[in-house]
Motif scaffolding. Sequence first.
Motif, short mmCIF file in Angstrom:
data_model
loop_
_atom_site.label_atom_id
_atom_site.label_comp_id
_atom_site.label_asym_id
_atom_site.label_seq_id
_atom_site.Cartn_x
_atom_site.Cartn_y
_atom_site.Cartn_z
N GLU A 200 47.28 22.34 33.86
CA GLU A 200 46.37 21.78 34.88
C GLU A 200 45.67 20.54 34.32
OE1 GLU A 200 43.54 24.81 35.77
OE2 GLU A 200 42.57 23.69 37.38
N ALA A 201 45.28 20.58 33.05
CA ALA A 201 44.64 19.42 32.42
C ALA A 201 45.61 18.24 32.38
CB ALA A 201 44.14 19.78 31.02
N PHE A 202 46.89 18.50 32.05
CA PHE A 202 47.90 17.43 32.10
C PHE A 202 47.97 16.86 33.52
CE2 PHE A 202 49.55 18.80 28.00
CZ PHE A 202 50.18 17.67 27.49
N LYS B 92 45.67 16.87 35.89
CA LYS B 92 44.46 16.13 36.27
C LYS B 92 44.37 14.80 35.53
CE LYS B 92 41.75 20.05 37.88
NZ LYS B 92 40.78 21.09 37.50
N VAL B 93 44.77 14.77 34.27
CA VAL B 93 44.76 13.50 33.52
C VAL B 93 45.75 12.52 34.17
CG1 VAL B 93 45.39 12.46 31.29
CG2 VAL B 93 43.85 14.43 31.37
N ALA B 94 46.90 13.04 34.59
CA ALA B 94 47.88 12.17 35.27
C ALA B 94 47.24 11.54 36.50
CB ALA B 94 49.11 12.97 35.66
N GLN B 95 46.47 12.34 37.23
CA GLN B 95 45.81 11.82 38.44
C GLN B 95 44.81 10.72 38.08
OE1 GLN B 95 44.15 14.97 40.79
NE2 GLN B 95 44.80 13.98 42.70
N ILE B 96 44.03 10.93 37.01
CA ILE B 96 43.05 9.92 36.57
C ILE B 96 43.77 8.61 36.23
CG2 ILE B 96 41.46 9.32 34.66
CD1 ILE B 96 40.77 12.38 34.54
N LEU B 97 44.95 8.74 35.59
CA LEU B 97 45.67 7.53 35.13
C LEU B 97 46.62 6.97 36.19
CD1 LEU B 97 46.56 8.70 31.49
CD2 LEU B 97 44.55 7.44 32.27
N GLY B 98 46.70 7.65 37.35
CA GLY B 98 47.60 7.17 38.40
C GLY B 98 49.06 7.43 38.10
N LEU B 99 49.34 8.46 37.30
CA LEU B 99 50.73 8.81 36.97
C LEU B 99 51.20 9.90 37.94
CD1 LEU B 99 50.26 8.98 33.09
CD2 LEU B 99 51.23 7.10 34.42
N PRO B 100 52.51 9.98 38.20
CA PRO B 100 52.99 10.91 39.23
C PRO B 100 52.84 12.39 38.87
CG PRO B 100 54.82 9.68 38.27
CD PRO B 100 53.58 9.12 37.67
N TYR B 101 52.76 13.23 39.91
CA TYR B 101 52.74 14.69 39.78
C TYR B 101 54.17 15.19 39.65
CZ TYR B 101 52.20 19.56 41.16
OH TYR B 101 52.25 20.92 41.19
N PRO B 102 54.49 16.18 38.84
CA PRO B 102 53.59 16.92 37.97
C PRO B 102 53.22 16.12 36.72
CG PRO B 102 55.83 17.73 37.70
CD PRO B 102 55.87 16.70 38.80
N PHE C 87 39.75 23.41 28.40
CA PHE C 87 40.37 22.08 28.58
C PHE C 87 39.63 21.22 29.58
CE2 PHE C 87 43.89 24.53 26.78
CZ PHE C 87 44.23 23.69 25.74
N SER C 88 38.60 21.79 30.23
CA SER C 88 37.93 21.00 31.26
C SER C 88 37.11 19.86 30.65
CB SER C 88 37.12 21.96 32.13
OG SER C 88 35.89 21.48 32.39
N GLY C 89 36.48 20.11 29.48
CA GLY C 89 35.70 19.06 28.80
C GLY C 89 36.61 17.93 28.31
N LEU C 90 37.79 18.29 27.85
CA LEU C 90 38.74 17.28 27.37
C LEU C 90 39.16 16.36 28.52
CD1 LEU C 90 40.66 16.08 25.25
CD2 LEU C 90 42.25 17.97 25.72
N LYS C 91 39.44 16.98 29.68
CA LYS C 91 39.81 16.19 30.86
C LYS C 91 38.67 15.22 31.24
CE LYS C 91 38.48 18.02 34.39
NZ LYS C 91 38.18 19.20 35.20
#
Length: 356
Positions: A177-179, A181-191, A223-227
């Motif tokens: 899930e952290a991977f 969410k980080v992808a979403q922050i960086l604008g990278l595709p899902y999954p 992993f929520s703090g890391l995100k």
Amino acid sequence: MKILGIETSADETAASIVQDGYLMLGNIVASSMDLHAAYGGMVPEIAARSHIEAMTPVIDQCMDQANCTWDDIDAIAVTQGPGLSGSLLIGNLTARTLAIAFNKPIYGVNHLAAHIYANFITSVGSALTGQYKLPAQQPTFPLLALIASGGHTQIVWQKTPADYQVIGQTRDDAVGEAFDKVAQILGLPYPGGPSVAAAALSGDPLAVKLPQTQLDNPYDFSFSGLKTAVLRAAQAQCGKDYTLPSSQLPDLLTQAQKNNLAASFQSRAITTLVSALKQASEEYVPATVVIAGGVAANQLLRQTIDKEMFGNVVFTDIKLCTDNAAMVATVAYHRSKQGIAADDPYQMAINPGLVR
Ligand code: KG4
Ligand code: ZN
């Protein structure tokens, strides 16, 4: 004993036939992942509707691939939980209907235990060998398992097939899930797992300093703090503070900044998993260490474990690390061998919050 497994806990509609808990005769997975990509994450309603459309053709294809008729099938296994309610319901109702119509015993199984048992499928006698890179032998007990997926992050100590103990787990987000969410922050595709890993290949893992969470149980994770640390670092790199909406970040960050953030996040997430697993392995001294769940597909995780470890570590084919039904059929076989009774097809309910 041939078991038809059915898996629908998230966005994969899967059916598989496994003989005697190791020999995979058929394995079909249809995914609705592409439909979720536009939303940056899994949409439960879309997943459930897709299962309805895919379920019957997936089972038909699996029966064909395994060259089986209903007379050949000795039992049916289905994921009972954990997972999304709407998704679980489709597999559950399908499996119960088939069990009643063809008079077969039915086993409801735990999705997380099933991920561990993906590693019990071996290459011995397999007609699908060319398509899968499988271990030659089954893991031996006692075993230590890291289950790292989109919904869960656990370390499990399984002394015997019947003695299953969760010794650590995430207190908030799962690592997958952290991977995502980080992808979403960086604008990278899902999954996010594969897209963050791909961006990280061109980035510097030391570029951004990210925190390592310390908890009182060394086998628990957070992993929520890391995100959030990735989010703050991304805002700072754009010269903005925490008030900048994350939806604006993908347009403001350069490709090099995205790659560095991806590499730094991946490195921290993987080091966190491996150091906890290594410590558990030193304390518990397992005969085998098993890596399971979608994040087990991560190449840096595989390389770091190969470099750091410690004992006899088993990874199976990447296609069996992510959600599939072969693992469901396999765990049901081993449960039936422990004498665990079949479920009642008229009563068997889903269990979305199943832990153990
Ligand atoms: O086990 P799985 O297929 O489904 C769940 O039960 O959750 O795991 C899916 C998760 C997703 O969060 C996905 O981003 C992650 O596994 N994943 C990866 C990689 N491939 C898939 N994470 C890191 N690196 C990968 N290569
Ligand atoms: Zn899973």
